[in-house]
Scaffold this active site. Sequence first.
Site, PDB file in Angstrom:
ATOM      1  N   SER A 128       0.805  -1.217   0.000  1.00  0.00           N
ATOM      2  CA  SER A 128       0.000   0.000   0.000  1.00  0.00           C
ATOM      3  C   SER A 128       0.835   1.262   0.000  1.00  0.00           C
ATOM      4  O   SER A 128       1.442   1.626  -1.000  1.00  0.00           O
ATOM      5  CB  SER A 128      -1.005  -0.028   1.143  1.00  0.00           C
ATOM      6  OG  SER A 128      -0.431   0.164   2.398  1.00  0.00           O
ATOM      7  N   ASP A 138       9.605   5.528 -10.457  1.00  0.00           N
ATOM      8  CA  ASP A 138       9.159   6.135 -11.720  1.00  0.00           C
ATOM      9  C   ASP A 138       9.853   7.460 -12.000  1.00  0.00           C
ATOM     10  O   ASP A 138      10.051   7.831 -13.160  1.00  0.00           O
ATOM     11  CB  ASP A 138       7.646   6.341 -11.692  1.00  0.00           C
ATOM     12  CG  ASP A 138       6.876   5.062 -11.981  1.00  0.00           C
ATOM     13  OD1 ASP A 138       7.517   3.995 -12.012  1.00  0.00           O
ATOM     14  OD2 ASP A 138       5.638   5.124 -12.154  1.00  0.00           O
ATOM     15  N   LYS A 196      -0.991  -4.010  -3.816  1.00  0.00           N
ATOM     16  CA  LYS A 196      -2.284  -3.541  -3.311  1.00  0.00           C
ATOM     17  C   LYS A 196      -2.488  -2.108  -3.771  1.00  0.00           C
ATOM     18  O   LYS A 196      -1.779  -1.214  -3.362  1.00  0.00           O
ATOM     19  CB  LYS A 196      -2.297  -3.618  -1.789  1.00  0.00           C
ATOM     20  CG  LYS A 196      -3.604  -3.150  -1.185  1.00  0.00           C
ATOM     21  CD  LYS A 196      -4.757  -4.056  -1.593  1.00  0.00           C
ATOM     22  CE  LYS A 196      -6.050  -3.637  -0.961  1.00  0.00           C
ATOM     23  NZ  LYS A 196      -6.520  -2.332  -1.399  1.00  0.00           N
TER      24      LYS A 196
END
Length: 445
Positions: free
Chosen positions: A321, A332, A346
Amino acid sequence: MNQSAKRSSPLQVALIGGAIATTAALSVFGQAWCRSVRAALQDSPKAIVDQVWQLVNREYVDGKFNQQDWQATRQSLLSKNYSSREEAYTAIREALKKLGDPYTRFMDPKQYDALTSQTSGEVSGIGIRMELNEKTKRLTVVEAIENSPALKAGIKAGDEIVAIDGKPIHDLKVEDASKLIRGRAGTVIVLRLARQGQREMDVRLTRATIEVPTVKYTLKQEGSKRIGYIKLREFSAHAADQMRRAIRDLNGQQVDSYVLDLRGNPGGLLQASIEIARMWIDTGGIVKTVDRVGGSELSKANNTAITKRPLAVLIDNNSASASEILTGALKDNKRAVVVGSQSFGKALVQSVHELPDGSGVAITIAHYFTPQGTDINHKGITPDIKIDLSEAQERQLAVNPNLVATQNDPQYARAIAALSSRNFAQPPANQRSKPLSVRASDLKF
């Protein structure tokens, strides 16, 4: 996220992920209103049933309700008479199972209280960590938390707890002892302690509200490099402040690079994950959420990074999470090299509502994506350098926690090598084996 601020239940939080993850939203109604509503509805379990149905009907991310006739579900729920709250709770849970979503769940008052205590990052007690000593079979203090009543009273690691409020505690489990020691701030408790080389002594303590440490950090010398090692256990309400202090302290110690350890971190507050990401990156996206009507919201960095030194992030199968939000943002944006095992996977957002009788309901309200639009749900984040621990290695680190974040910790050692060489190649095949997911079940509602 701000979605929960638009809701109308007495108290709610927007959850994201495995254990908890979220922003808190304060109600427009005061505590007196909550008490009066509770008093009016405490003998009306059917009212709780209908309120849960209404909340799910309004917020659930799947407008088709898993192909269930949600209106018919309401008719069925309200056609029954409930002789107790427990009967109503059972009916609610059975209805929610139809959605096929383990993260949309009902919590009785004790479960809801446990959840809110976890997200707050605070406990009311004396501030000690305990374990059952395998040799002596006695409850033993592992640590007295900073600024706690226990530390101020001189309680030390190794002290054995012999009695609580004058009652001997033979064969008492750690969980049961914790329940006796915790209590309302301002109340008094007396512990009888045994310390090596001294007579048993009684220590009188006044319980207080204590900020639970979720960040542990240290300066490590690895060859010629000064490494700032930071372990983040969960994303509680105090995690961002603790992380900020850790980075600034290590910056002051002139570290060359950082290792951020998110292994075993099941998640926490969404806003905390966003704030912590902003401490590492100046620009770029952090996380995008999409609700059931396609509305999206992108959280971004805001030029508030407090370090630009090289960073490695450690993850494993139990990094979930909010841990995945932070890792995804750093990966990223090419801010960090990610080392370890595939993360939990998740990517759903829940809102949590407190109900008038003190129970609560968590409802999946959105899906989240990494800044590059990657859906990690049921997939997890793939490390840049994938190195899985064998069962034997996991056992060794679990039994000898002092070996974590040393050269005897293969994932940490590989992160140090990557930071030193900037060679992010995959590790040799003989270093990789099937990982042992010892806490995956703890990450599910």
